[in-house]
Design a protein around this motif. Structure first.
Motif, short mmCIF file in Angstrom:
data_model
loop_
_atom_site.label_atom_id
_atom_site.label_comp_id
_atom_site.label_asym_id
_atom_site.label_seq_id
_atom_site.Cartn_x
_atom_site.Cartn_y
_atom_site.Cartn_z
N GLN A 151 5.20 6.54 -7.72
CA GLN A 151 4.35 7.52 -7.06
C GLN A 151 3.62 6.92 -5.87
OE1 GLN A 151 1.03 7.07 -10.60
NE2 GLN A 151 1.12 9.02 -9.55
N GLN A 152 3.00 7.80 -5.12
CA GLN A 152 2.19 7.42 -3.98
C GLN A 152 1.10 6.44 -4.42
OE1 GLN A 152 -0.17 10.79 -2.92
NE2 GLN A 152 -0.71 10.01 -0.89
N PHE A 153 0.92 5.37 -3.67
CA PHE A 153 -0.20 4.48 -3.94
C PHE A 153 -1.42 5.02 -3.22
CE2 PHE A 153 -2.96 0.86 -3.00
CZ PHE A 153 -3.23 0.46 -4.31
N LEU A 154 -2.48 5.26 -3.98
CA LEU A 154 -3.71 5.81 -3.39
C LEU A 154 -4.56 4.66 -2.87
CD1 LEU A 154 -4.37 8.42 -6.21
CD2 LEU A 154 -3.45 8.91 -3.93
N ARG A 155 -4.39 4.39 -1.59
CA ARG A 155 -4.94 3.20 -0.96
C ARG A 155 -6.47 3.18 -0.99
NH1 ARG A 155 -5.97 2.59 4.29
NH2 ARG A 155 -5.31 4.73 4.63
N THR A 156 -7.07 4.35 -0.81
CA THR A 156 -8.53 4.36 -0.67
C THR A 156 -9.24 4.70 -1.98
OG1 THR A 156 -8.56 6.71 -0.07
CG2 THR A 156 -8.30 5.12 1.74
N ALA A 157 -8.51 4.60 -3.10
CA ALA A 157 -9.06 5.11 -4.36
C ALA A 157 -10.08 4.17 -5.01
CB ALA A 157 -7.91 5.36 -5.33
N THR A 158 -11.12 4.77 -5.56
CA THR A 158 -12.05 4.06 -6.44
C THR A 158 -12.08 4.79 -7.77
OG1 THR A 158 -13.41 3.66 -4.49
CG2 THR A 158 -14.39 3.12 -6.62
N ASP A 159 -12.10 4.02 -8.84
CA ASP A 159 -12.09 4.58 -10.19
C ASP A 159 -13.35 5.44 -10.43
OD1 ASP A 159 -10.80 3.67 -13.10
OD2 ASP A 159 -12.91 4.24 -13.17
N GLY A 160 -13.13 6.65 -10.92
CA GLY A 160 -14.24 7.58 -11.15
C GLY A 160 -15.27 7.05 -12.15
N GLU A 209 0.84 -1.20 0.00
CA GLU A 209 0.00 0.00 0.00
C GLU A 209 0.87 1.25 0.00
OE1 GLU A 209 -2.82 -0.33 3.22
OE2 GLU A 209 -4.06 -1.60 1.94
N ASP A 210 2.14 1.06 -0.36
CA ASP A 210 3.10 2.14 -0.22
C ASP A 210 3.29 2.95 -1.50
OD1 ASP A 210 5.19 3.63 1.10
OD2 ASP A 210 6.62 2.49 -0.12
N ALA A 211 3.52 2.27 -2.60
CA ALA A 211 3.90 2.99 -3.81
C ALA A 211 3.41 2.25 -5.05
CB ALA A 211 5.42 3.15 -3.87
N LEU A 212 3.36 2.99 -6.13
CA LEU A 212 2.95 2.43 -7.41
C LEU A 212 4.01 2.81 -8.43
CD1 LEU A 212 0.22 1.20 -8.80
CD2 LEU A 212 0.07 3.49 -9.76
N MET A 213 4.53 1.84 -9.15
CA MET A 213 5.48 2.17 -10.20
C MET A 213 4.84 1.89 -11.56
SD MET A 213 9.46 1.17 -10.85
CE MET A 213 9.27 -0.55 -11.28
N LYS A 214 4.79 2.93 -12.37
CA LYS A 214 4.25 2.77 -13.72
C LYS A 214 5.44 2.61 -14.65
CE LYS A 214 1.36 5.52 -16.87
NZ LYS A 214 0.27 6.51 -16.85
N VAL A 215 5.54 1.49 -15.29
CA VAL A 215 6.62 1.22 -16.23
C VAL A 215 6.10 1.52 -17.63
CG1 VAL A 215 8.10 -0.57 -17.21
CG2 VAL A 215 7.67 -0.51 -14.74
N PHE A 216 6.71 2.49 -18.27
CA PHE A 216 6.26 2.86 -19.61
C PHE A 216 6.70 1.78 -20.58
CE2 PHE A 216 7.02 6.97 -17.41
CZ PHE A 216 5.68 7.32 -17.26
N ARG A 217 5.81 1.26 -21.35
CA ARG A 217 6.16 0.18 -22.28
C ARG A 217 6.64 0.75 -23.61
NH1 ARG A 217 7.30 -4.85 -20.31
NH2 ARG A 217 5.73 -5.53 -18.82
N LYS A 218 5.83 1.63 -24.22
CA LYS A 218 6.30 2.26 -25.45
C LYS A 218 7.07 3.51 -25.03
CE LYS A 218 4.07 4.52 -28.91
NZ LYS A 218 2.86 4.73 -29.71
N VAL A 219 8.35 3.56 -25.34
CA VAL A 219 9.15 4.70 -24.88
C VAL A 219 9.66 5.51 -26.06
CG1 VAL A 219 9.84 3.58 -22.72
CG2 VAL A 219 11.28 3.33 -24.74
N THR A 220 9.84 6.81 -25.80
CA THR A 220 10.31 7.74 -26.81
C THR A 220 11.33 8.65 -26.15
OG1 THR A 220 7.95 7.90 -27.30
CG2 THR A 220 9.41 9.21 -28.66
N PRO A 221 12.41 8.99 -26.84
CA PRO A 221 13.34 9.95 -26.25
C PRO A 221 12.62 11.26 -25.96
CG PRO A 221 14.30 8.92 -28.20
CD PRO A 221 12.86 8.50 -28.15
N GLY A 222 12.94 11.89 -24.83
CA GLY A 222 12.30 13.14 -24.45
C GLY A 222 11.59 12.98 -23.12
#
Ligand SMILES: Nc1ncnc2c1ncn2[C@@H]1O[C@H](COP(=O)(O)OP(=O)(O)O)[C@@H](O)[C@H]1O
Ligand SMILES: [Mg+2]
Length: 486
Positions: free
Chosen positions: A234-243, A180-193
């Motif tokens: 980033q911060q993991f939003l523990r109490t989040a529900t999808d809008g 419940e600590d953190a979320l890592m988003k790994v970008f799959r399609k990457v572009t320089p910049g």
């Protein structure tokens, strides 16, 4: 290191495991959800290693897989894509990772190696977590290791005991949560910049915005003097529900008793819609303060209108039903052409209810990467905030129609009443959202711009639906029919 293209230079970094067969990657890409090239003819034309995660075992090597499409224009940018595939290597088969198996090779230095997509592997994911933690220890918040540069922002100690698990809903990227600590988003399609998801989160975090998950750090490598951004922590939003899910639940509760109007329904969403409007206003204000913003001359409004007309013409060639609406749509775009100055700034770029999360303390907006189909250079440009507003309005319009279709009730005996409630729900929430966003009514200029962006988005949707879900094209067509109607 593979040189599937003779003469192509490798991108550097240490090749910890050699002789990776490009075909193995091609086969793996087809099995993933995030590979965007399915259905197109392509070759894997290069596989390069850009770095080894510190702190093995397991040995984890970040690979970039170059995909070249047969329909791409002479190998131009649009015809070539780079995908990030971190692999975890094991000497023996790891049954727990069978579902993430990529391939096996006999390697001259390592003997047999069994390679797995590292994002599924807890042992492997702990290496990213520890490297990010190490970065926080250094005075400048960065830690470099074998071509990989880990950046940290101050203010949060990572929980190194938190175990990783891959989010199941991965689409174009892969997100891994650490407990419940953190979320890592790994970008799959990457572009320089620079990836706007990182730069926007960085600015909003530093500005103390309460409407985004705090940025903890990011990972990048540098190629030919340019950063290639690989992941965001980033911060993991523990109490989040999808809008989006919350909106659908509200509609379902409305449909459970069609005698009750939207404003009397127990599941009324209008308060949430208002709070969302306030959240977006605050985010736009902060972005306006911290990123370049400008007032463009009248020619910019004309160019915007021209671009919208161009998209309409292209869409009309695909969606014959648009023909009867083109006159009014053009009218909406012509009005933009006559607007004069055009204010642009950093925006979200791909906003809809699915990019919002309701937490116990309020709404958060996620995913500032911009529209996935656009090239990075375009996604980095300032744009009109009304594009974001229009995206939200379209989302409010879709929610009740999606519920109708998912329940299979759109043609039932109550169809007319149902449509009435759908309209009530959509109008009510759009109005609340918009009023809160604008802090009251819109000026004539704002309304003109918003109408045009709504039209532009709905036209895009008619093309999308015609291609992917033809029986749904009525949803955006209904919106298109309202543009400029008396
Ligand atoms: N900080 C977070 N905490 C918890 N869940 C999150 C967080 N950020 C995103 N999510 C969830 O992950 C999903 C995908 O995130 P997003 O950034 O939109 O990635 P993608 O680029 O794959 O769409 C979101 O819809 C949301 O449900
Ligand atoms: Mg998203």
């Amino acid at each position: 290191m593979v040189h599937a293209h003779p003469g192509r230079r490798s991108r550097g970094g240490t090749a910890a495991v050699s002789h990776l067969d490009p075909q193995v990657f091609a086969t793996y890409l087809e099995r993933t959800r995030w590979f965007g090239g399915k259905g197109r003819a392509y070759d894997v034309t290069d596989v390069s290693t850009i770095g080894t995660l510190p702190g093995e075992p397991p040995l984890v090597v970040v690979h970039l897989v170059e995909v070249t499409y047969a329909d791409g224009s002479d190998g131009g940018e649009a015809g070539v894509e780079l995908y990030q595939v971190p692999l975890a290597f094991y000497e023996h088969p790891e049954q727990r990772l069978d579902h993430a198996f990529v391939g096996w090779w006999e390697d001259p230095d390592h003997g047999w190696v069994h390679a797995y997509d590292a994002l599924h592997d807890r042992e492997a994911m702990a290496l990213w977590q520890r490297a990010f933690d190490d970065a926080a220890e250094s005075p400048d918040g960065t830690m470099s290791s074998d071509g990989l540069v880990f950046h940290r922002l101050p203010g949060h100690d990572l929980d190194l005991d938190a175990q990783s698990s891959l989010f199941s809903g991965e689409q174009s990227n892969s997100s891994v949560r650490y407990g419940e600590d953190a979320l890592m988003k790994v970008f799959r399609k990457v572009t320089p910049g620079r990836n706007p998801d990182i730069s926007v989160h960085e600015v909003l975090t530093e500005a103390g915005s309460t409407h985004v998950a705090h940025l903890y750090g990011w990972l990048e490598t540098v190629q030919d003097g340019e950063p290639v951004q690989l992941a965001m922590l980033q911060q993991f939003l523990r109490t989040a529900t999808d809008g989006w899910e919350l909106a659908l639940a509200s509609v379902r509760s409305l449909y459970a008793d069609l005698d009750v109007h939207a404003h009397d329904s127990g599941g009324d969403f209008a308060g949430e819609a208002s709070r969302l409007g306030e959240a977006l206003r605050e985010v736009h204000e902060t972005l306006h303060e911290h990123f370049p913003a400008e007032r463009r001359p009248a020619s910019a409004a004309r160019e915007l209108a021209d671009a919208m007309v161009g998209r309409l013409e292209a869409a009309a060639a695909v969606v014959p039903e648009l023909a009867e609406h083109t006159g009014r749509l053009r009218g909406a775009y012509d009005a933009v052409a006559g607007l004069g100055d055009l204010d642009v700034q950093q925006v979200h770029g791909d906003l809809h209810l699915g990019q919002t999360l309701r937490t116990s303390i309020g709404w958060k907006i996620v995913d500032f990467e911009g529209e996935p189909a656009k090239p990075l250079a375009e996604r980095q440009l300032p744009d009109s905030p009304w594009r974001d507003v229009a995206g939200m309005l379209r989302s409010f319009d879709y929610a009740p129609r999606v519920v109708q279709r998912s329940l299979g009730i759109e043609d039932g005996p109550d169809a007319e009443l149902l449509e009435q409630r759908a309209q009530e729900w959509a109008e009510r929430n759009k109005n609340h959202f918009l009023t809160a966003y604008a802090g009251g009514g819109l000026s004539a200029e704002q309304q003109t711009l918003l109408d045009a962006y709504v039209a532009d988005k709905a036209v895009y949707e008619t093309v999308y639906e015609t291609r992917n879900r033809p029986s749904w094209v009525g949803i955006p067509l209904q919106a298109v029919a309202k543009i400029g109607a008396p």
